[in-house]
Design an enzyme around this catalytic site. Structure first.
Site, PDB file in Angstrom:
ATOM      1  N   HIS A 163      -3.347  43.298  17.239  1.00 58.83           N
ATOM      2  CA  HIS A 163      -3.812  43.023  15.865  1.00 58.83           C
ATOM      3  C   HIS A 163      -3.255  41.715  15.307  1.00 58.83           C
ATOM      4  CE1 HIS A 163      -5.742  46.898  15.480  1.00 58.83           C
ATOM      5  NE2 HIS A 163      -4.609  47.556  15.669  1.00 58.83           N
ATOM      6  N   ASP A 199      -7.673  49.769  23.822  1.00 57.04           N
ATOM      7  CA  ASP A 199      -7.021  50.528  22.749  1.00 57.04           C
ATOM      8  C   ASP A 199      -8.094  51.143  21.826  1.00 57.04           C
ATOM      9  OD1 ASP A 199      -4.083  50.487  21.193  1.00 57.04           O
ATOM     10  OD2 ASP A 199      -5.787  50.582  19.817  1.00 57.04           O
ATOM     11  N   HIS A 201      -8.219  51.023  18.718  1.00 61.80           N
ATOM     12  CA  HIS A 201      -8.493  50.146  17.577  1.00 61.80           C
ATOM     13  C   HIS A 201      -8.978  48.775  18.044  1.00 61.80           C
ATOM     14  CE1 HIS A 201      -5.375  53.108  16.372  1.00 61.80           C
ATOM     15  NE2 HIS A 201      -6.157  53.218  15.317  1.00 61.80           N
ATOM     16  N   ASP A 288      -4.170  55.307  22.815  1.00 59.70           N
ATOM     17  CA  ASP A 288      -4.474  56.109  21.624  1.00 59.70           C
ATOM     18  C   ASP A 288      -5.920  56.612  21.646  1.00 59.70           C
ATOM     19  OD1 ASP A 288      -5.241  53.468  21.233  1.00 59.70           O
ATOM     20  OD2 ASP A 288      -4.046  53.191  19.405  1.00 59.70           O
TER      21      ASP A 288
HETATM   22  C1  6XA Z   1      -3.029  52.153  10.365  1.00 58.91           C
HETATM   23  C2  6XA Z   1      -3.235  52.356  11.838  1.00 58.91           C
HETATM   24  C3  6XA Z   1      -2.687  51.257  12.663  1.00 58.91           C
HETATM   25  C4  6XA Z   1      -3.208  51.333  14.065  1.00 58.91           C
HETATM   26  C5  6XA Z   1      -2.305  50.655  15.041  1.00 58.91           C
HETATM   27  C6  6XA Z   1      -2.845  50.679  16.421  1.00 58.91           C
HETATM   28  N1  6XA Z   1      -1.690  52.110   9.953  1.00 58.91           N
HETATM   29  N2  6XA Z   1      -3.526  49.645  16.828  1.00 58.91           N
HETATM   30  O1  6XA Z   1      -2.669  51.566  17.216  1.00 58.91           O
HETATM   31  O2  6XA Z   1      -3.984  49.527  18.070  1.00 58.91           O
HETATM   32 ZN    ZN Z   2      -4.472  51.385  18.580  1.00 59.81          ZN
END
Ligand code: 6XA
Ligand code: ZN
Length: 348
Positions: A163, A199, A201, A288
């Site tokens: 991110h 991932d 996200h 995840d």
């Molecule tokens: C909101 C969720 C953050 C996701 C982090 C993540 N606090 N990114 O796993 O790949």
């Molecule tokens: Zn993630």
């Protein structure tokens, strides 16, 4: 497989993140990586090494120098505001959205914390910079190993990275390890590099870093941003721009997608990567997507990760893995090592 484990990861140990109006315990905890190390103790896949320091020039090829300086000094500034802050995490609470100026760096610390971040879920702690810098060193070392002829290498690190953008942190990420690996592979002579982000996200940081570049293809399979974090990027119509037009592929899937559906997206991702004909591959490896993940909503089972690894090996490319998300902490070791073992078995 050459494995570079972050010796400083536990220095980043956030207390709390903002969730629905409350501060709740962090999901991104040191135990995540310890579970992967423990599973690698049971199922060894290669020597586990500490990385040499990351060259500053490599970090600055990915991130803005003023952003890196901010991360490096942020903790001391936070404690300088009030000695009692040493017992608290620094969490942003104000951001420059549309129409505000990002070119003027405020003097005020809270304002700079907001300038360089995009959420209130990513605590900056005493050891954040040490952990993030050593994590980038793992990514660089893994890329160097692959440049030197290794079939695959792993940057076993946290905090995660995908991110983090040119000058912002968020989503538990500070330095973009996958981007560091991709840039290091380019610097090592790879003409084209593909990044595959599996991932849950969307890898908004990685996408934005390479969006206008034709030498790095970015592909991400993720929860549809209309409902899933990071919400503001990751749609299918984001295909790259300028020189990079056509060099970004997003494969958003609805929450609830099972392995059969996810696997179809993986095949589409691998087909696009094959057409790009890269010299090397970086896999942003988040687990995840697991059915038991507490903050995500795909339905992959632990055994599916063996298949994921084998499919990635089928690309036949020198491959760097970076560790991204995964918050079902007790299952994290099995899930990550399943990907790697599936890869190794098929890569032979
Ligand atoms: C909101 C969720 C953050 C996701 C982090 C993540 N606090 N990114 O796993 O790949
Ligand atoms: Zn993630």
């Amino acid at each position: 497989m050459q494995i570079y484990a972050n010796p400083r990861h536990a220095a980043h140990d956030g207390r709390q993140e903002m969730f629905r109006g409350k501060l709740v315990p962090c999901h991104e905890v040191p135990a995540r990586l310890e579970h992967v190390l423990a599973e690698l103790g049971r199922r060894p896949l290669g020597e586990i090494q500490a990385p040499p320091p990351v060259p500053r020039a490599l970090l600055e090829a990915v991130h803005a120098p003023r952003y890196l300086r901010f991360l490096e000094t942020a903790w001391d500034e936070w404690v300088a505001l009030d000695a009692a802050n040493a017992a608290l995490d620094a969490l942003p609470s104000v951001w420059p959205v549309r129409g505000f100026r990002a070119d003027v760096e405020p003097d005020n610390f809270a304002a700079r914390l907001g300038l360089y971040s995009f959420d209130a879920g990513t605590p900056l702690t005493a050891g954040t910079w040490a952990a993030a810098e050593a994590g980038a060193a793992c990514a660089a070392a893994a890329a160097t190993a692959v440049t030197g002829g290794a079939r695959a290498a792993l940057a076993l690190t946290r905090p995660p990275g995908h991110h983090a953008g040119h000058d912002f942190f968020g989503g538990y990420c500070f330095v973009n390890n996958a981007a560091v690996a991709a840039q290091a592979l380019r610097d090592g002579g790879a003409r084209r590099v593909a990044v595959l982000d599996v991932d849950y996200h969307h890898g908004n940081g990685t996408q934005s870093l390479f969006y206008e570049r034709a030498d790095v293809l970015t592909v991400s399979i993720h929860g549809d941003p209309r409902t899933e974090y990071p919400f503001y990027l990751g749609h299918a119509d984001e295909i790259g721009a300028g020189h990079g037009l056509g060099c970004n592929l997003n494969l958003p899937l609805p929450a609830g997608t099972d392995f059969a559906g996810w696997r179809q997206a993986l095949d589409a991702a691998l087909a696009r990567i094959a057409a790009f004909a890269p010299d090397a591959l970086v896999v942003a490896l988040g687990v995840d997507t697991y059915e038991g993940d507490p903050i995500s909503r795909f339905r992959l089972a632990s055994a599916d990760y063996l298949t994921v690894g084998a499919a990635i090996a089928g690309a036949g490319l020198p491959t760097v893995f970076t560790l991204e998300g995964g918050y079902a902490v007790a299952a994290m070791g099995v899930n990550v090592v399943n990907v790697l073992e599936g890869f190794e078995a098929a890569a032979r």
